[in-house]
Design a protein around this motif. Structure first.
Motif, PDB file in Angstrom:
ATOM      1  N   ASP A 174      29.489  -0.873  65.368  1.00  0.00           N
ATOM      2  CA  ASP A 174      29.984  -2.239  65.431  1.00  0.00           C
ATOM      3  C   ASP A 174      29.974  -2.896  64.043  1.00  0.00           C
ATOM      4  O   ASP A 174      29.302  -2.426  63.112  1.00  0.00           O
ATOM      5  N   GLU A 175      30.664  -3.994  63.920  1.00  0.00           N
ATOM      6  CA  GLU A 175      30.717  -4.703  62.635  1.00  0.00           C
ATOM      7  C   GLU A 175      29.339  -5.219  62.203  1.00  0.00           C
ATOM      8  O   GLU A 175      29.103  -5.457  61.010  1.00  0.00           O
TER       9      GLU A 175
ATOM     10  N   HIS B  72      34.217  -0.166  63.649  1.00  0.00           N
ATOM     11  CA  HIS B  72      34.879  -1.469  63.501  1.00  0.00           C
ATOM     12  C   HIS B  72      35.433  -1.586  62.077  1.00  0.00           C
ATOM     13  O   HIS B  72      34.772  -1.219  61.103  1.00  0.00           O
TER      14      HIS B  72
ATOM     15  N   ARG C 252      35.713  -3.942  60.046  1.00  0.00           N
ATOM     16  CA  ARG C 252      34.994  -4.773  59.074  1.00  0.00           C
ATOM     17  C   ARG C 252      33.838  -4.020  58.410  1.00  0.00           C
ATOM     18  O   ARG C 252      33.414  -4.389  57.317  1.00  0.00           O
TER      19      ARG C 252
ATOM     20  N   THR D 257      38.829  -4.318  66.686  1.00  0.00           N
ATOM     21  CA  THR D 257      37.958  -5.251  67.396  1.00  0.00           C
ATOM     22  C   THR D 257      36.986  -4.493  68.293  1.00  0.00           C
ATOM     23  O   THR D 257      37.177  -3.297  68.597  1.00  0.00           O
TER      24      THR D 257
ATOM     25  N   GLU E 220      36.742  -5.164  71.420  1.00  0.00           N
ATOM     26  CA  GLU E 220      37.512  -4.914  72.640  1.00  0.00           C
ATOM     27  C   GLU E 220      38.327  -3.631  72.533  1.00  0.00           C
ATOM     28  O   GLU E 220      38.478  -2.883  73.504  1.00  0.00           O
TER      29      GLU E 220
ATOM     30  N   ARG F  88      26.395  -8.748  71.345  1.00  0.00           N
ATOM     31  CA  ARG F  88      27.374  -7.670  71.341  1.00  0.00           C
ATOM     32  C   ARG F  88      26.823  -6.441  72.081  1.00  0.00           C
ATOM     33  O   ARG F  88      27.543  -5.771  72.828  1.00  0.00           O
TER      34      ARG F  88
END
Length: 429
Positions: free
Chosen positions: A244-245, A276, A278, A337, A339, A363
């Motif tokens: 994840d970011e 992700h 980012r 994202t 999602e 998250r």
């Protein structure tokens, strides 16, 4: 005039029908056993195996000779071999199952109705379980032990290359059953490798309550398509790690290295890495280098390829996303994202095991709620998707079906629940 082949086929079908009927009769006797009796029986299995080493080694040598003559790979021959260490581990495994709590008779839930009727649910054995497996001979003992501890009779149809080893293991356990006064038919190893015998077993819904196939996707699909009996299915393990970011880069690298490389040929190894966008500039160069250094072939989407900075890789195709490689190969996709990561897992996953790496509590909880695989982990390797690692003590296999059992199956999953009601002359008005 009937041919000899037709008559032999009829004989084989009659034999397995008798085998299944005997198992059903034995299952009734097992319902009466106390936990102490079950544990004494498992100890008798352990003593029998320990005392029959030479007999077992001779049968295994016969299987190994046959495996060499048909050109079985060294890796498969190694799986087949019953070394002294493997025999010792079988004996130790029996002691471990004996030490586990007995699920039968447990009352997980009880309540009182407004009219005073006391209602509850009690764990009971499933009955007769048919296990069809492509695996090491030690699975014969593991499966028999777990089924017996949960009060079930079991019919075992093992890997044809392990035929002689499995037959002797079955005989040893049947001798132990008789020694402690239990019906020998509580554990039976199918005495033939004939495919028709297996096909016949899959039709015997009146005698067999559940089928558990363990092996490759082709075997499990064959069993599912031909069985009249409920089947616990697990086609493959397309497991995902999503970074994840809000992830810690070092943690993410450590998790994906473990999930992919510790044992790449097992069903709980990671097959796809989702990152992700980012965090991709910081994470992918570090993770890519570590994976390549570990001998992993990367199959990357075009966005991911931008961050691999000269590291060897191939561009991924659509066939890579649902793939179960069971090898040092990893599909890698950069997603825009959270999602998109969840949608990717829903589309290409196999309901086995998924992990999120993140330091954001919200998250992590969203991932836990929205991803419906049988095992969902937060900041932990997919390799923990294992009955022993999750505290079940042992497992009979993995289920990716959602009815009855979902995920690693231990003793509790080899039982079901019945309702009971305690009244004091209650009648319905």
């Amino acid at each position: 005039m009937r041919t000899a082949v037709a008559e032999a086929a009829d004989t084989s079908r009659d034999a397995v029908r008798g085998l299944a009927h005997d198992a059903k009769t034995a299952a009734h006797a097992l319902r009466r056993l106390s936990s102490e009796q079950k544990n004494q029986t498992l100890q008798a299995f352990a003593d029998g195996i320990r005392g029959a080493r030479s007999r077992l080694e001779a049968a295994n040598a016969e299987d190994l000779r046959a495996a060499g003559s048909i050109g079985l790979s060294p890796a498969m021959i190694d799986r087949l071999r019953l070394s002294p260490e493997v025999i010792d581990s079988m004996v130790e495994g029996l002691h471990e199952v004996a030490a586990l709590p007995d699920p039968v008779g447990a009352i997980p839930k009880a309540w009182v109705r407004p009219n005073g009727l006391r209602v509850g649910k009690m764990r009971i054995p499933l009955g007769v379980i048919l296990i069809i497996y492509e695996s090491r001979p030690n699975v014969t003992v593991d499966a028999a032990a777990l089924c017996l501890k949960a009060g079930n009779a079991v019919v075992l149809r093992g890997w044809k290359e392990a035929f002689h080893s499995n037959q002797v293991l079955g005989q040893i356990m049947q001798e132990a059953l008789e020694l402690v006064g239990l019906p020998r038919h509580a554990i039976q190893v199918v005495p033939t490798t004939d495919r028709e015998a297996m096909n016949e077993l899959l039709t015997l819904e009146d005698d067999i309550d559940l089928v558990i196939p363990r092996g490759g996707e082709a075997l499990i699909r064959f069993v599912s398509e031909h069985s009249r009996i409920p089947v616990i299915k697990h086609y493959k393990g397309t497991c995902h790690v999503y970074v994840d970011e809000f992830a810690d880069v070092d943690m993410g690298v450590s998790i994906i290295i473990n999930a992919k490389t510790q044992r790449p040929g097992v069903c709980n190894a990671a097959e796809t890495l989702l990152v992700h966008e980012r965090i991709a500039p910081a994470f992918l160069p570090a993770a890519g280098q570590a994976l390549v250094d570990a001998g992993v072939e990367l199959r990357a989407c075009p966005e991911t390829a931008r961050y691999l900075r000269g590291l060897p890789h191939r561009l991924a195709t659509e066939d890579d996303w649902p793939a179960e490689y069971l090898d040092l190969i990893l599909a890698v996709r950069t997603v825009p994202t959270f999602e998109a990561a969840v949608d990717h897992i829903a589309r290409f996953g196999s309901l086995h095991t998924e992990t999120i790496v993140t330091n954001d509590y919200g998250r992590s909880q969203q991932f836990l709620r929205e991803v419906n695989s049988s095992c969902v982990f937060i900041n932990a390797s997919t390799r923990f998707s294992d009955g022993f690692q999750l505290g079940l003590g042992a497992e009979i296999g993995i289920s990716t079906t959602k009815l009855h059992a979902f995920g690693p199956m231990g003793l509790e999953e080899l039982t079901t629940e019945k309702f009971f009601a305690l009244g004091e002359g209650h009648i319905r008005r």
